[in-house]
Scaffold this active site. Structure first.
Site, PDB file in Angstrom:
ATOM      1  N   LEU A  43       0.779  -1.220   0.109  1.00 55.06           N
ATOM      2  CA  LEU A  43      -0.031   0.087  -0.007  1.00 55.06           C
ATOM      3  C   LEU A  43       0.918   1.299  -0.058  1.00 55.06           C
ATOM      4  O   LEU A  43       2.041   1.285   0.514  1.00 55.06           O
ATOM      5  CB  LEU A  43      -1.006   0.087   1.190  1.00 55.06           C
ATOM      6  CG  LEU A  43      -1.828  -1.360   1.244  1.00 55.06           C
ATOM      7  CD1 LEU A  43      -2.819  -1.003   2.718  1.00 55.06           C
ATOM      8  CD2 LEU A  43      -2.605  -1.336  -0.049  1.00 55.06           C
ATOM      9  N   HIS A  52      -3.560   4.131  -2.155  1.00 57.04           N
ATOM     10  CA  HIS A  52      -4.368   3.440  -1.385  1.00 57.04           C
ATOM     11  C   HIS A  52      -4.847   4.349  -0.094  1.00 57.04           C
ATOM     12  O   HIS A  52      -6.088   4.164   0.392  1.00 57.04           O
ATOM     13  CB  HIS A  52      -3.739   2.156  -0.946  1.00 57.04           C
ATOM     14  CG  HIS A  52      -3.423   1.208  -1.947  1.00 57.04           C
ATOM     15  ND1 HIS A  52      -2.062   1.288  -2.471  1.00 57.04           N
ATOM     16  CD2 HIS A  52      -3.932   0.755  -2.862  1.00 57.04           C
ATOM     17  CE1 HIS A  52      -1.898   0.286  -3.376  1.00 57.04           C
ATOM     18  NE2 HIS A  52      -3.240  -0.049  -3.692  1.00 57.04           N
ATOM     19  N   LYS A  86       1.301   7.517  -8.315  1.00 57.09           N
ATOM     20  CA  LYS A  86       1.512   6.478  -7.326  1.00 57.09           C
ATOM     21  C   LYS A  86       1.328   5.041  -7.624  1.00 57.09           C
ATOM     22  O   LYS A  86       0.147   5.018  -8.280  1.00 57.09           O
ATOM     23  CB  LYS A  86       0.893   6.905  -6.015  1.00 57.09           C
ATOM     24  CG  LYS A  86       1.117   8.040  -5.533  1.00 57.09           C
ATOM     25  CD  LYS A  86       2.515   7.923  -4.336  1.00 57.09           C
ATOM     26  CE  LYS A  86       2.770   9.298  -3.618  1.00 57.09           C
ATOM     27  NZ  LYS A  86       3.957   9.194  -2.674  1.00 57.09           N
ATOM     28  N   SER A  87       2.226   4.110  -7.549  1.00 58.11           N
ATOM     29  CA  SER A  87       1.652   2.694  -7.817  1.00 58.11           C
ATOM     30  C   SER A  87       2.636   1.691  -7.213  1.00 58.11           C
ATOM     31  O   SER A  87       4.031   2.286  -7.078  1.00 58.11           O
ATOM     32  CB  SER A  87       2.314   2.421  -9.415  1.00 58.11           C
ATOM     33  OG  SER A  87       2.169   1.199 -10.016  1.00 58.11           O
TER      34      SER A  87
END
EC number: 6.3.2.1
Length: 281
Positions: free
Chosen positions: A33, A37, A184-185
């Site tokens: 996460l 998230h 974001k990843s």
């Protein structure tokens, strides 16, 4: 915060909450996460009495040459983030719990999966829709939260929920970016220092496309050419797709006359990254 591994145990908790007429916000994840998230969890926390996060790397949504075995996993770190943002329950089943026997039943959403990642990753959305159907049936949430970075997934899930009459509201949440613009990843963890720098080309190419659209360019091929030209200037970038589609039907458009989704998938080294934006006329 509870961490539960079995369907039986999680259903007992859900039943108790439902008996108390409590609303449930659900954030489905594959773990590892990050702040993206966290933004979904915060939204769920604001809108519901209880919040559930599922952490499950779903094998049936990965192709044979994809990164299922190497997908990053860190339950300790994930649990810490969930606790920080007020999650009530983490559902972290083993693969054998979700798929105890060979699965013969699959969920497909046609049309919306013909382009973009659906075209490039055969079987991916069948796997996504099948596991989400299982989670929706197990967890019975009031609302479920998805990031707009996976724009096709969001559209597909919304259509599935509508078509199959799930009593669940699907909430889309904005893309969360690093300070330098990279979306974001969890897969950003694969990037080395040089690749991380090169990955900025995704957002830069989309910004040039947005500038052209705001200057009233209406030909989608011209917009795609702008993106492709920018991406090709980065030696580590290999284009998987550059697509401009109707934001509702996800069908390709030539002349831009209605809201569109501009979506790209690019390999930086061996890491496949996606990004997008929606443009409303």
């Amino acid at each position: 915060m509870n961490i539960v591994n079995t369907i039986k145990d999680v259903r007992l908790i859900i039943k108790k909450w439902k008996d108390e007429n409590l609303s449930i916000g659900y954030v489905p994840t594959m773990g590892y996460l990050h702040e993206g998230h966290a933004s979904l969890i915060k939204k769920a926390r604001e809108e519901n009495d209880k919040v559930i996060v599922s952490i499950f790397v779903n094998p049936i949504q990965f192709g044979p040459k994809e990164d299922y075995s190497t997908y990053p996993r860190d339950l300790v770190k994930d649990s810490s983030l969930c606790e920080k943002f007020g999650v009530d329950l983490i559902f972290n089943p083993e693969t054998s719990e979700m798929y105890p026997n060979k699965i013969y039943s699959h969920i497909n959403v046609d049309i919306l999966t013909e382009n973009l990642c659906g075209e490039k990753r055969p079987g991916h959305f069948q796997g996504v829709c099948t596991v989400l159907t299982k989670f929706f049936n197990i967890l019975n949430p009031t609302k479920a939260y998805f990031g707009e970075k996976d724009a096709q997934q969001l559209a597909v899930v919304r259509k599935m929920v509508e078509d199959l009459n799930f009593p669940i509201e699907i909430i889309g949440c904005p893309i969360i970016r690093e300070d330098d613009g990279l979306a974001k990843s969890s897969r950003n963890a694969y990037l080395n220092k040089q690749e991380r720098k090169s990955a900025l080309i995704l957002n830069k190419s989309l910004k040039e496309a947005l500038n052209a659209l705001e200057s009233e360019e209406k030909n989608s091929n011209n917009i795609k050419d702008i993106i492709v030209s920018k991406l090709n200037k980065e030696p580590l970038a290999k284009i998987d797709y550059v697509s401009i589609v109707d934001s509702i039907t996800l069908q390709s458009v030539e002349k831009i006359q209605s809201p569109i989704l501009v979506a790209i998938a690019v390999y930086i080294g061996k890491t496949r990254l996606i990004d997008n934006f929606t443009f409303k006329l």
